[in-house]
Design an enzyme around this catalytic site. Structure first.
Site, PDB file in Angstrom:
ATOM      1  N   VAL A 190       0.842  -1.205   0.000  1.00 45.22           N
ATOM      2  CA  VAL A 190       0.000   0.000   0.000  1.00 45.22           C
ATOM      3  C   VAL A 190       0.874   1.250   0.000  1.00 45.22           C
ATOM      4  O   VAL A 190       0.590   2.237  -0.687  1.00 45.22           O
ATOM      5  CB  VAL A 190      -0.954  -0.008   1.217  1.00 45.22           C
ATOM      6  CG1 VAL A 190      -1.699   1.314   1.311  1.00 45.22           C
ATOM      7  CG2 VAL A 190      -1.940  -1.164   1.114  1.00 45.22           C
ATOM      8  N   ALA A 191       1.991   1.178   0.769  1.00 48.71           N
ATOM      9  CA  ALA A 191       2.882   2.333   0.850  1.00 48.71           C
ATOM     10  C   ALA A 191       3.551   2.627  -0.483  1.00 48.71           C
ATOM     11  O   ALA A 191       3.804   3.777  -0.830  1.00 48.71           O
ATOM     12  CB  ALA A 191       3.941   2.088   1.921  1.00 48.71           C
ATOM     13  N   ASP A 240       0.601  23.253 -41.884  1.00 50.24           N
ATOM     14  CA  ASP A 240       0.076  23.554 -43.209  1.00 50.24           C
ATOM     15  C   ASP A 240       0.294  25.048 -43.463  1.00 50.24           C
ATOM     16  O   ASP A 240       0.534  25.824 -42.536  1.00 50.24           O
ATOM     17  CB  ASP A 240      -1.419  23.213 -43.240  1.00 50.24           C
ATOM     18  CG  ASP A 240      -2.040  23.432 -44.596  1.00 50.24           C
ATOM     19  OD1 ASP A 240      -1.346  23.201 -45.609  1.00 50.24           O
ATOM     20  OD2 ASP A 240      -3.199  23.853 -44.662  1.00 50.24           O
TER      21      ASP A 240
END
Length: 894
Positions: free
Chosen positions: A285-286, A332
């Site tokens: 989780v850390a 363009d």
């Protein structure tokens, strides 16, 4: 009747051959029965396009991210060990992130289908010898269509009759001026822009009328071929997605490594396996920065909103950051660098030449001024006004000029001198006209005046000179000698070589003349060179991009000389540059040599390019390791817009196809907006880099702390839910504040970052590790002090670790300021969102501590004031350490 379809290279057929090939008749057309049979055989005249992504698919795609996959894994692991509160909390994170991205992209998605919008037209066809109007989707190969000014052409067709027919093909070929059409047979190698015997689907008739036989419908048209290229162009993973993916992999390996080390050591020491597993879950989780997806999404969404205020509509979140990574812009010409309207550029009188511009309806002389040709100049304005069929029409609460673009330019010219073309037409009543034709290349008008008659004429220089015998010099006329003619033709060729469209102007006044044959014995006055002018703000925008290390390359379907002239005017190349690569010289990608590859990468101007060649040039730059942005407004730009890392379409002049294909649409069509958007994209990346460093350093500190406490005091190690709270509350809000910061305003003074560099560089990793070590030391020191001086109760020790780390991470946000900035006054301390985040997080910490239910969930105890003071003092130590180190470093380098 069976026909061979599609027929390759229809422009190589004569009128008789093309009619025979389609078993059609120029007078009778085809029969209704035959049309129905061909409709069944060849299908309707509509495109086969991919369906828009469904709402469900758009939502599902929000979960396609390595970080999200990691979070799903965390949900699975925590659920397996029946830590359902943690699992639900992580799922909420995943859903919030997905919903933000989903609603932002849903808002940006256009509701109309571009190609269908182009097909909503009706056409006049001949069937069974009768003219009837039918929807364009019912057109079939071999149909004879009638063309007149204002018509949108329903399919590719070979002309069988042409009466002064001119078509606007700028959206398909990039050609600024209308193309004059005829029925002549052409060689096979004739490029698209020079196929004068063909008309193409989606283009429009500007002048004249004609008949044509349909040679291609739907996918078998030039427009259809382009849409096929659009569909076949694969969307690439964006640079940010690649970098976050790479970061995720590093975090996975880091987590796995720490878990293996901890688990192996624990088993060797004989620790309880349940404790080892629980600590391993805490490590997992850390390691995962659960807040990263939300922070990244919100930062990009905020960028979308800010860019919308700056006239750039962003259709995809990741496009915001990609634009900031861009180091090559392929643009363009027509409508992007230029105004997409013809304007007067040069006057050439027999005695002098002048360059001019029209700004705010006022004529300004750039180079040279008319000292000897004042009378001739007045004559020229009169001819321009009278020999002119442009007409004014009221529309959308303002007057709009209709007609040939050059004649419209002449009206603007006359009006810019203070005269009125309409007033001159009323004063000099027209009684006759000789229309322009491809044979004579001259237009003439006859007007009644008090002394008799006035003839005004304009046309090609060579043809008009043949009808002139005198020239206007100063205040009188002189005989037009052979040397004069050679000089005028030479000047005309020089103007044409500079990319100008050149017309000559002449007149005569006589008491009596032949009203059936009056275009002779004319007085030559002057030539005018016309050009689609550059946008007024373009030069500064290009300079800004070049200072920022961004290469600008022009890719156009227009003439090479015209393209080079505009490139020089806008500062894309210097005045001595002569290198232009025309499309006909470009080899295919499959046969591209190393020499050609280098030549393409070193060229700034490409002309007469096809949509496929634009696509190939984008591919060549991408394979060279560049992040490529492509700008454009025409149908012919659409495939390259999709292929590029970032496609930018013009919102005002852009075709619907281009706007649908692009990632960003500019509401004001200004190249300046591109420069501003690039700057904003770079600022956003800086913010992303800051909050990633912040989040990862916080997560790494948690890994170090969990591992260290697992060895020092296993019973007091941080709980998985405590870590999740830190990751989702005390980490996320400051990270969000960093993501919403204004960034460095000097970003456009530096070259673009290397796209190969990761979001977290090796140097960043060293900094992150040092930050994490500083926070780890502060927590371990607080825990050790608590155990030695206050209490060894594992629950209290755990709470000390939790509170110290929570506030250490909050104060750590101030370490994200630039190393060269002032300690107290910098971009972080001036960020109002940072202070708001700190207030919110502090209030949340107090609420969690005050509510018994939350204390129970997070394993918190009632703490004495001494414990709180000790925890807060130790939590300040990482900030003090970093700032003292920076101060020492500054002193040593002064």
């Amino acid at each position: 009747m069976k026909i061979k379809y599609p027929i390759p290279n229809p422009h190589t057929f004569s009128v008789e051959e093309i009619l025979h090939a389609f078993h059609s008749d120029s007078v009778e057309g085809i029969s209704q029965v035959e049309a129905e049979q061909r409709a069944k055989e060849f299908g309707p005249n509509v495109y086969k396009t991919k369906d828009q992504k469904s709402i469900l698919l758009m939502m599902v795609l929000q979960f396609r991210s390595p970080i999200v996959y990691l979070l799903f894994f965390a949900v699975a692991v925590t659920s397996y060990f029946q830590n359902f509160i943690e699992a639900i909390a992580i799922m909420v994170v995943i859903l919030i992130n997905a919903l933000i991205g989903f609603f932002m992209e849903l808002q940006a998605r256009s509701s109309m289908n571009a190609l269908k919008a182009m097909d909503v037209i009706r056409s006049n066809v001949i069937r069974d010898g009768k003219i009837e109007q039918i929807p364009s989707e019912k057109i079939v190969p071999g149909d004879i269509i009638m063309l007149e000014a204002g018509d949108v052409i329903p399919g590719d067709a070979h002309l069988i009759e042409s009466n002064q027919l001119q078509c606007d093909e700028s959206s398909l070929t990039g050609e600024s001026l209308p193309t004059e059409k005829n029925t002549e047979k052409l060689p096979k190698e004739t490029v698209l822009g020079d196929q004068f015997n063909m008309v193409f689907k989606g283009t429009s008739v500007m002048n004249g009328n004609g008949k044509a036989v349909i040679t291609g419908i739907a996918q078998h048209t030039q427009l259809g071929a382009i849409t096929s290229l659009v569909e076949s162009s694969e969307e690439k993973e964006t640079p940010l997605e690649k970098k976050i993916g790479a970061l995720s992999k590093k975090l996975i390996w880091l987590t796995v490594g720490m878990i293996i080390i901890f688990a192996t050591t624990g088993f060797i020491q004989g620790k309880d396996w349940v404790l080892i597993v629980e600590t391993s879950i805490a490590l997992a989780v850390a390691a995962f920065p659960e807040g990263l997806p939300i922070v990244a999404t919100v930062a990009l969404a905020y960028g979308m909103l800010l860019m919308a205020k700056r006239n750039a509509i962003v259709k995809k979140l990741s496009a915001v950051e990609t634009l900031g990574s861009t180091n090559v812009i392929l643009t363009d010409k027509t409508g992007t660098l230029t105004e997409n309207k013809i304007s007067v550029d040069t006057f050439s009188f027999p005695e002098e030449t002048a360059k001019v511009t029209i700004e705010n309806n006022v004529l300004r002389f750039e180079k040279g001024k008319l000292e000897k040709s004042e009378k001739g100049y007045q004559k020229l304005m009169l001819i321009g006004a009278l020999c002119n069929n442009a007409s004014a029409k009221m529309g959308d609460s303002k007057i709009k000029l209709l007609g040939d673009p050059i004649e419209i330019a002449l009206v603007h010219l006359v009006d810019a001198t203070g005269s009125s073309s309409e007033a001159l037409k009323l004063q000099y009543r027209r009684i006759s006209e000789v229309p322009f034709s491809s044979d004579t290349k001259i237009m003439g008008t006859l007007h009644k005046i008090s002394s008799g008659y006035l003839v005004a004429a304009k046309g090609s220089v060579e043809n008009l000179l043949q009808e002139c015998n005198r020239k206007w010099i100063g205040t009188s006329t002189k005989e037009l000698s052979v040397e004069d003619r050679k000089k005028i033709l030479s000047d005309s060729e020089e103007m044409s070589a500079n990319g100008l469209r050149v017309l000559a102007f002449a007149y005569k006044e006589e008491a009596e003349l032949n009203k059936e044959d009056y275009l002779n014995s004319l007085i030559y006055v002057a030539m005018i060179g016309f050009l689609d002018p550059p946008r007024l703000d373009i030069k500064d925008a290009i300079l800004s991009c070049r200072k920022a290390g961004i290469k600008i390359v022009m890719i156009t379907g227009d003439h090479p000389l015209t393209a080079l002239n505009i490139a020089k005017k806008v500062g894309l190349v210097d005045e001595t540059e002569q290198n232009v690569i025309p499309g006909i010289d470009l080899p295919s990608v499959e046969s591209l040599s190393e020499e050609w590859n280098r030549k393409i990468l070193s060229t700034a101007v490409f002309a007469r390019t096809t949509p496929k060649q634009k696509l190939d040039i984008v591919d060549i730059y991408q394979k060279a390791g560049n992040i490529v942005a492509m700008t454009g407004d025409g149908v012919n730009d659409a495939p390259a817009l999709k292929k590029a890392d970032i496609g930018i379409a013009m919102g005002l002049r852009g075709t619907q196809v281009a706007k649908e294909t692009a990632s960003i649409v500019l509401k004001d069509d200004s190249f300046t907006s591109i420069a501003q958007a690039v700057s904003h994209g770079r600022e956003i990346f800086q913010n992303i880099q800051k909050f990633v460093v912040y989040l990862v350093s916080c997560n790494l500190s948690e890994i170090f702390i969990v591992t260290a406490l697992g060895f020092i005091t296993p019973a007091a190690t941080l709980l998985p839910l405590q870590i999740l709270f830190l990751n989702m509350v005390t980490d996320v809000f400051p990270a969000l504040a960093l993501g919403l910061g204004k960034g460095d305003r000097t970003v456009m003074e530096n070259p673009p970052r290397d796209p190969k560099h990761p979001i977290v560089s090796n140097r960043n990793w060293i900094t992150i590790a040092l930050y994490a070590i500083a926070m780890t030391i502060s927590v371990i020191a607080a825990v050790s002090y608590c155990k030695q001086v206050i209490t060894s109760d594992p629950r209290i020790v755990n709470n000390v670790a939790f509170i110290t780390l929570a506030f250490a991470q909050l104060f750590h946000v101030f370490n994200m300021s630039s190393a060269r900035s002032h300690v107290l006054v910098n971009d972080i301390t001036k960020n109002k969102y940072v202070w708001l985040a700190l207030i919110i997080c502090t209030v949340l910490m107090m609420l969690v501590y005050a509510l018994p239910q939350m204390r129970l969930v997070l394993g918190l105890e009632m703490l004495s004031g001494t414990v709180w003071i000790i925890s807060l003092l130790f939590s300040l130590s990482p900030l003090v350490l970093v700032q003292v180190f920076r101060l020492i470093f500054k002193v040593q380098n002064t």
